[in-house]
Design an enzyme around this catalytic site. Structure first.
Site, PDB file in Angstrom:
ATOM      1  CB  CYS A  70      10.569  -4.906   5.443  1.00 33.30           C
ATOM      2  SG  CYS A  70       9.061  -4.003   5.027  1.00 33.30           S
ATOM      3  CB  CYS A  73       9.268  -7.343   1.958  1.00 34.73           C
ATOM      4  SG  CYS A  73      10.205  -5.799   1.804  1.00 34.73           S
ATOM      5  CG  HIS A 116      12.063  -2.363   1.574  1.00 33.56           C
ATOM      6  ND1 HIS A 116      11.238  -2.503   2.670  1.00 33.56           N
ATOM      7  CD2 HIS A 116      13.140  -1.648   2.011  1.00 33.56           C
ATOM      8  CE1 HIS A 116      11.778  -1.912   3.717  1.00 33.56           C
ATOM      9  NE2 HIS A 116      12.932  -1.386   3.349  1.00 33.56           N
ATOM     10  CG  ASN A 156       1.589   9.056   8.577  1.00 35.65           C
ATOM     11  OD1 ASN A 156       0.935  10.037   8.254  1.00 35.65           O
ATOM     12  ND2 ASN A 156       1.253   8.288   9.596  1.00 35.65           N
ATOM     13  CG  HIS A 167       7.307  -1.950   1.997  1.00 39.61           C
ATOM     14  ND1 HIS A 167       8.069  -2.989   1.514  1.00 39.61           N
ATOM     15  CD2 HIS A 167       6.280  -1.821   1.124  1.00 39.61           C
ATOM     16  CE1 HIS A 167       7.534  -3.462   0.416  1.00 39.61           C
ATOM     17  NE2 HIS A 167       6.433  -2.762   0.150  1.00 39.61           N
ATOM     18  CG  HIS A 169       3.029   1.443   4.818  1.00 42.10           C
ATOM     19  ND1 HIS A 169       4.323   1.873   5.102  1.00 42.10           N
ATOM     20  CD2 HIS A 169       2.330   1.610   5.973  1.00 42.10           C
ATOM     21  CE1 HIS A 169       4.398   2.264   6.355  1.00 42.10           C
ATOM     22  NE2 HIS A 169       3.191   2.130   6.915  1.00 42.10           N
ATOM     23  CD  GLN A 171      -1.181   3.496   9.343  1.00 42.26           C
ATOM     24  OE1 GLN A 171      -1.796   3.011  10.294  1.00 42.26           O
ATOM     25  NE2 GLN A 171      -0.189   4.353   9.515  1.00 42.26           N
TER      26      GLN A 171
END
Length: 344
Positions: A70, A73, A116, A156, A167, A169, A171
Site C-alpha cells: 500500500c 501506509c 491500513h 470514496n 487505505h 483516505h 481527496q
C-alpha cells in the site's frame, strides 16, 4: 496541532498534521521517482457548456495493491511509500496521478490514519477533529491560489464506488472552474434570493426539514442530519451546520468538535443498514461555497450517500441517469430516513 511541511522526491508537497506537538516525522523521501506527469487538459463541451478533464496519465495509477504494498501506509525498512515517516496521524500530499494539476488545478490525497485496517467510522472523535482541521487548512490555502474557483473535499469508500486504494483516505480537488452541480445550485439560490428578498435557499430548506422532522436522522446543538426531500440516491443524507457558514475554515472550534460524534454516528448507521458483513460503500462530499463568484449564496454542507439500494443490489446510473441526467430513486426519502434512524 503541529503542522510540518516537506517535499517528496519528485517535488510534490507533503504536510503532516500531528495531534502531539512533540511529534517528529521523517521528512526526506529517499525514493527515486520519475518526473511528474504533464498537466491534464481541459476541454469545453459546447453542447452542454461543461468542462471535461483529459488526464491520460491516470491510466497507469496504482490499482488495488495488496496491503503490504500500500502506498499510503507509513514507510518502513525495505519498503518506501508516499509517506516517508514511520508513522503519522493525518497527512496530506499532492496526488502522484492528479486529475487536475499545474494551470488546471490541484489534487491532494488526505490519509486519515496510518492504520491500513481502519475505516473513518472507526476513528475517535479527536481524530475526526484533526481531519476537519486539516481540510480547513487546505481549503484556506488552496482558496488563496488565483486559479482556484472551488475547493472540493471528499471520500470514496468501497470497490463498488471505484476506489483504487483500500487505505482510509480522502481527496481534495482545487477546481479551476465551477463544477456543473455548483453552477446549478447557485442558479437556484440566486432565483430564491431574488424571489424572497435575499433569503438563503439552503438555510430555508434546512429550517423546513428541522421543523417537519420527518426526514431528520440525527441532530445535536450545532449540526442536523436529514434525508433530502428529493434525494437522488437510495440512502442519502445531508449533514449541515445549524449556522450558515460558507466553508470549513469558517466553522468555530465548537462546531468542529460537535461534527465528529454526529458524523461517526451516521457512518455507523450506514454500515448497519443492510445487516450484512460487508461495509456499506459510500461517497462523502463537502459542498463549500465558491471561492469568488456567488460565495454569498453558498452554505457549507456534507452530502453522504451510498449506491447500495438493498443487500446485494446496487443503484446503477443507467440510461435515464447517465444519458439524460434524470434520476429515478427506488427508495422513498421518508422510508430511507426511518431506516437510518432504526439502524442506530
Amino acid at each position: 496541532m503541529k503542522r510540518t511541511t516537506a517535499r517528496l522526491a519528485d517535488g510534490r508537497e507533503i504536510i503532516y498534521f500531528d495531534e502531539d506537538d512533540s511529534a517528529v516525522r521523517e521528512l526526506t523521501d529517499h525514493r527515486q521517482l520519475p518526473s511528474r506527469p504533464p498537466a491534464s487538459q481541459l476541454r469545453f463541451d459546447r453542447l452542454v457548456g461543461e468542462w471535461v478533464a483529459i488526464a491520460a496519465h491516470r491510466q497507469t495509477r496504482t490499482f488495488l495493491p495488496p496491503s503490504d504494498e500500500c502506498p499510503l501506509c507509513p514507510s518502513r525498512a525495505g519498503r518506501r511509500t508516499e509517506i516517508p515517516a514511520s508513522d503519522y496521524d493525518v497527512v496530506v500530499f499532492e496526488n502522484r496521478f492528479p486529475a487536475f494539476s499545474g494551470e488546471t488545478g490541484r489534487c491532494e490525497v488526505v490519509c486519515f490514519t496510518s492504520d491500513h485496517t481502519a475505516s473513518f467510522a472507526s476513528l475517535p472523535p479527536s481524530r475526526v477533529r484533526t481531519v476537519i482541521d486539516a481540510l480547513a487548512d487546505r481549503t484556506a490555502e488552496l482558496s488563496a491560489q488565483p486559479a482556484t474557483a472551488q475547493v472540493f473535499c471528499f471520500e470514496n469508500r468501497g470497490v463498488e464506488i471505484g476506489v483504487t486504494l483500500h487505505h482510509p483516505h480522502g481527496q481534495i480537488y482545487a477546481y479551476p472552474f465551477l463544477p456543473p452541480r455548483t453552477e446549478r445550485m447557485l442558479a437556484a439560490a440566486r432565483e430564491h434570493a431574488a424571489r424572497t428578498g435575499g433569503r438563503n435557499l439552503y438555510a430555508d430548506l434546512l429550517a423546513a426539514e428541522r421543523a417537519a422532522g420527518e426526514r431528520v436522522v440525527a441532530e445535536n446543538t450545532h449540526w442536523t442530519a436529514y434525508v433530502p426531500e428529493a434525494a437522488r440516491w437510495p440512502y442519502e443524507v445531508h449533514l449541515a451546520p445549524n449556522r450558515a457558514v460558507p466553508d470549513l475554515p469558517a466553522l468555530t472550534a465548537e462546531e468542529r468538535d460537535a461534527f465528529g460524534p454526529i458524523y461517526l454516528d451516521l457512518l455507523r448507521r450506514f454500515d448497519g443498514l443492510f445487516g450484512i458483513p460487508d461495509p456499506t460503500p459510500y461517497i462523502s462530499a463537502w459542498h463549500q461555497a465558491p471561492v469568488r463568484a456567488g460565495r454569498e449564496l453558498g452554505y457549507l454542507h456534507l452530502q453522504l450517500y451510498t449506491i447500495r439500494r438493498a443487500p446485494g443490489k446496487l443503484k446503477y446510473l443507467a440510461g435515464s441517469e447517465s444519458a439524460m441526467g434524470v434520476f429515478i430513486n427506488d427508495v422513498p426519502p421518508e422510508a430511507a430516513a426511518a431506516a437510518l434512524r432504526e439502524a442506530g
